[in-house]
Enzyme design. Structure first.
Site, PDB file in Angstrom:
ATOM      1  N   HIS A   1      10.982  -0.803  -6.106  1.00 44.48           N
ATOM      2  CA  HIS A   1      11.239   0.265  -5.119  1.00 44.48           C
ATOM      3  C   HIS A   1      12.661   0.048  -4.646  1.00 44.48           C
ATOM      4  O   HIS A   1      13.068  -1.093  -4.407  1.00 44.48           O
ATOM      5  CB  HIS A   1      10.212   0.147  -3.999  1.00 44.48           C
ATOM      6  CG  HIS A   1      10.546   0.890  -2.739  1.00 44.48           C
ATOM      7  ND1 HIS A   1      10.954   2.205  -2.730  1.00 44.48           N
ATOM      8  CD2 HIS A   1      10.498   0.500  -1.432  1.00 44.48           C
ATOM      9  CE1 HIS A   1      11.149   2.580  -1.468  1.00 44.48           C
ATOM     10  NE2 HIS A   1      10.887   1.569  -0.671  1.00 44.48           N
TER      11      HIS A   1
ATOM     12  N   HIS B   1       5.879   3.980  -0.685  1.00 41.19           N
ATOM     13  CA  HIS B   1       6.022   5.217   0.058  1.00 41.19           C
ATOM     14  C   HIS B   1       7.207   6.077  -0.394  1.00 41.19           C
ATOM     15  O   HIS B   1       7.527   7.063   0.280  1.00 41.19           O
ATOM     16  CB  HIS B   1       6.189   4.898   1.563  1.00 41.19           C
ATOM     17  CG  HIS B   1       7.480   4.180   1.883  1.00 41.19           C
ATOM     18  ND1 HIS B   1       8.379   4.697   2.782  1.00 41.19           N
ATOM     19  CD2 HIS B   1       8.038   3.060   1.416  1.00 41.19           C
ATOM     20  CE1 HIS B   1       9.415   3.902   2.882  1.00 41.19           C
ATOM     21  NE2 HIS B   1       9.228   2.897   2.069  1.00 41.19           N
TER      22      HIS B   1
ATOM     23  N   GLU C   1      14.649   1.452  -2.032  1.00 42.60           N
ATOM     24  CA  GLU C   1      15.215   1.580  -0.696  1.00 42.60           C
ATOM     25  C   GLU C   1      16.117   0.342  -0.500  1.00 42.60           C
ATOM     26  O   GLU C   1      15.883  -0.718  -1.087  1.00 42.60           O
ATOM     27  CB  GLU C   1      14.066   1.600   0.329  1.00 42.60           C
ATOM     28  CG  GLU C   1      14.486   2.114   1.674  1.00 42.60           C
ATOM     29  CD  GLU C   1      13.304   2.519   2.560  1.00 42.60           C
ATOM     30  OE1 GLU C   1      12.149   2.321   2.175  1.00 42.60           O
ATOM     31  OE2 GLU C   1      13.580   3.040   3.667  1.00 42.60           O
TER      32      GLU C   1
ATOM     33  N   ASP D   1      16.573  -1.945   1.522  1.00 45.60           N
ATOM     34  CA  ASP D   1      16.112  -3.258   1.980  1.00 45.60           C
ATOM     35  C   ASP D   1      15.654  -4.119   0.807  1.00 45.60           C
ATOM     36  O   ASP D   1      15.488  -5.324   0.955  1.00 45.60           O
ATOM     37  CB  ASP D   1      15.006  -3.144   3.042  1.00 45.60           C
ATOM     38  CG  ASP D   1      13.854  -2.270   2.614  1.00 45.60           C
ATOM     39  OD1 ASP D   1      14.073  -1.295   1.878  1.00 45.60           O
ATOM     40  OD2 ASP D   1      12.710  -2.549   3.027  1.00 45.60           O
TER      41      ASP D   1
ATOM     42  N   HIS E   1      14.868   1.127   9.466  1.00 48.35           N
ATOM     43  CA  HIS E   1      15.101   2.565   9.225  1.00 48.35           C
ATOM     44  C   HIS E   1      15.988   3.107  10.343  1.00 48.35           C
ATOM     45  O   HIS E   1      15.615   4.087  11.006  1.00 48.35           O
ATOM     46  CB  HIS E   1      13.794   3.369   9.195  1.00 48.35           C
ATOM     47  CG  HIS E   1      13.011   3.209   7.928  1.00 48.35           C
ATOM     48  ND1 HIS E   1      11.675   3.543   7.846  1.00 48.35           N
ATOM     49  CD2 HIS E   1      13.372   2.781   6.700  1.00 48.35           C
ATOM     50  CE1 HIS E   1      11.251   3.311   6.607  1.00 48.35           C
ATOM     51  NE2 HIS E   1      12.246   2.847   5.905  1.00 48.35           N
TER      52      HIS E   1
ATOM     53  N   ASP F   1       6.247  -2.588  -0.785  1.00 44.71           N
ATOM     54  CA  ASP F   1       5.955  -2.296   0.627  1.00 44.71           C
ATOM     55  C   ASP F   1       4.451  -2.285   0.919  1.00 44.71           C
ATOM     56  O   ASP F   1       4.030  -2.532   2.058  1.00 44.71           O
ATOM     57  CB  ASP F   1       6.537  -0.931   1.019  1.00 44.71           C
ATOM     58  CG  ASP F   1       8.053  -0.977   1.202  1.00 44.71           C
ATOM     59  OD1 ASP F   1       8.604  -2.056   1.467  1.00 44.71           O
ATOM     60  OD2 ASP F   1       8.684   0.095   1.083  1.00 44.71           O
TER      61      ASP F   1
ATOM     62  N   HIS G   1       7.429  -7.429   2.260  1.00 49.24           N
ATOM     63  CA  HIS G   1       7.702  -7.769   3.666  1.00 49.24           C
ATOM     64  C   HIS G   1       6.539  -8.604   4.204  1.00 49.24           C
ATOM     65  O   HIS G   1       5.379  -8.275   3.961  1.00 49.24           O
ATOM     66  CB  HIS G   1       7.792  -6.516   4.543  1.00 49.24           C
ATOM     67  CG  HIS G   1       8.892  -5.569   4.165  1.00 49.24           C
ATOM     68  ND1 HIS G   1      10.226  -5.839   4.358  1.00 49.24           N
ATOM     69  CD2 HIS G   1       8.842  -4.332   3.616  1.00 49.24           C
ATOM     70  CE1 HIS G   1      10.957  -4.811   3.954  1.00 49.24           C
ATOM     71  NE2 HIS G   1      10.136  -3.879   3.486  1.00 49.24           N
TER      72      HIS G   1
ATOM     73  N   TYR H   1       2.675  -1.151  10.424  1.00 52.90           N
ATOM     74  CA  TYR H   1       3.387  -0.780   9.196  1.00 52.90           C
ATOM     75  C   TYR H   1       2.658   0.369   8.497  1.00 52.90           C
ATOM     76  O   TYR H   1       3.263   1.376   8.105  1.00 52.90           O
ATOM     77  CB  TYR H   1       3.473  -2.005   8.271  1.00 52.90           C
ATOM     78  CG  TYR H   1       4.458  -1.854   7.149  1.00 52.90           C
ATOM     79  CD1 TYR H   1       5.730  -2.411   7.248  1.00 52.90           C
ATOM     80  CD2 TYR H   1       4.139  -1.152   5.998  1.00 52.90           C
ATOM     81  CE1 TYR H   1       6.645  -2.273   6.222  1.00 52.90           C
ATOM     82  CE2 TYR H   1       5.041  -1.005   4.971  1.00 52.90           C
ATOM     83  CZ  TYR H   1       6.295  -1.566   5.090  1.00 52.90           C
ATOM     84  OH  TYR H   1       7.205  -1.414   4.081  1.00 52.90           O
TER      85      TYR H   1
HETATM   86 FE1  FEO Z   1      10.513   1.156   1.557  1.00 50.29          FE
HETATM   87 FE2  FEO Z   1      10.727  -2.032   2.343  1.00 50.29          FE
HETATM   88  O1  FEO Z   1      11.394  -0.424   1.760  1.00 50.29           O
END
Ligand code: FEO
Length: 395
Positions: free
Chosen positions: A79, A145, A81, A83, A23, A164, A225, A192
């Site tokens: 999701h 999230h 984002e 990544d 981030h 996530d 992750h 996390y």
């Molecule tokens: Fe919310 Fe791993 O991206």
């Protein structure tokens, strides 16, 4: 290269050993991370999530070693984002008509990021996708999230793909939770949760209870992750329920910044007083300008109470403390008590301002704090020690 994790599922993600911040600079990732992507080969083939943008070509090239891309029937984006969606452009360049299954919010986010008119299929909670011998069931998990987040349950192999959720920024070649140091994994899972999910704790509790009520057999939780929870996967679910419920241990954390050591001396004296009043409590002290902000926040997350100290500077408090305070406010910690302290030379506003801002952040400030003029002498440090004792007794 891919790693087969069950007869039908192959991990096709990227392990990022060198990632040190995430981030931007918002989150430290001392132990690296991974961007987990999963390829399901049943009668139909589905790819769950992709990878981060810098690894897009590597991701697609590796995926080609596992499968002819034209044989992928569905891309599931849980999701978006970057990544996880970062390799979409590179992937969809090769298979532009393949449907992308995601929530309606997911489609909006993908469009907002990549400005492509791909073949989107919106899914909602309870929608299913039959792959042959197995079926995927989608569960929306908004704000865990991001608004687009969803989980995917795979019947037959009984896997929850949780994106996530239940993840950790933890690089390992071993993939499974029973093949790594569990203390490290739990440290990273807690960090996390604290730094990314804590503010959404009410949604986390609700969603976990909703999933538990489905009574689904669970062999594995595959997050996006870190390690896959293979050995006793429900352990992390139970732990999340504890973390989401105003978690605290018997710990008090002091965080300070200091210009000429006076506020540091106050911190040490207060800590001494706390330990004298309560021999069983764990006391930890951090310098906000030197220690890692996300590690400090994780220590506050673990604490039943904390103290914030800053010298008065420019009629306010220090830059490092201001940044931390903003993060405390954003993470919405619950049921934590606090007090403030600091040295000063003339206006002495820091302690009062800090107390007000902590209250605004939903923290229970138990007293008016303590401040000392210039460099504290022994008598002043004795006051600080007494302050620490009273603070511990008031909890
Ligand atoms: Fe919310 Fe791993 O991206």
């Amino acid at each position: 290269m891919g790693k087969q994790i069950t007869p039908k599922v192959t991990w096709v993600g990227k392990i990022d050993w060198e990632l040190k911040t995430f981030h931007g600079d918002e989150l430290s990732t001392h132990r690296g991370s991974s961007y987990n992507s999963y390829l399901i080969k049943d009668n139909k083939v589905a790819l769950i999530d992709t990878s981060w943008i810098p690894y897009d070509k590597e991701f697609v090239n590796n995926l080609k070693q596992e499968i002819d891309l034209n044989k992928i029937d569905y891309v599931i984006m849980q999701h978006n984002e970057c990544d996880h969606s970062g390799a979409l452009v590179e992937l969809m360049r090769e298979i532009p008509n393949t449907p992308i299954y995601c929530t309606a919010k997911g489609e909006a986010i993908i469009r907002g990021h990549y400005h492509k008119d791909w073949n989107f299929v919106n899914v909602k909670t309870g929608d299913t996708l039959n792959l042959g011998e197995t079926t995927l069931t989608f569960v929306e998990a908004p704000m865990l999230h991001w608004p687009d987040t969803m989980f995917t349950y795979m019947s037959g192999e009984n896997i929850l793909f949780s994106n996530d959720g239940f993840g950790q920024h933890y690089a390992t070649e071993s993939l499974f939770n029973d093949a790594v140091d569990s203390t490290e994994v739990y440290q990273e899972a807690m960090k996390y949760y604290c730094n990314i999910l804590n503010l959404y704790s009410p949604m986390a509790i609700k969603k976990i209870k909703e999933i538990l009520a489905m009574n689904l057999p669970l062999n594995m939780i595959c997050p996006s992750h870190g390690v896959i929870w293979k050995n006793n996967p429900s352990q992390i679910v139970e732990t999340y329920l504890k973390w989401a419920d105003a978690y605290q241990e018997n710990q008090i954390t002091l965080v300070y910044d200091t210009m000429w050591q006076s506020t540091r001396l106050m911190a040490q004296a207060i800590a001494k007083g706390i330990q004298e009043a309560d021999k069983n409590v764990t006391v930890k002290i951090y310098n906000a300008a030197k220690d890692d902000k996300n590690d400090i926040l994780t220590e506050i997350f673990k604490s039943k109470a904390f103290l914030i100290g800053s010298p008065t500077i420019n009629n306010g408090y220090s830059y490092a403390i201001a940044g931390l305070l903003e993060m405390i406010k954003g993470l919405k910690f619950k049921k934590k008590k606090a007090a403030c302290f600091g040295s000063y030379g003339w206006s002495g506003d820091a302690v009062k301002q800090l107390s007000i801002h902590l209250q605004e952040a939903g923290i229970e400030v138990v007293n008016e704090g303590i401040r000392k003029l210039w460099v504290p002498d022994n008598a002043m440090l004795e006051d600080c020690r007494e302050f620490g004792k009273e603070f511990a007794k008031a909890l």
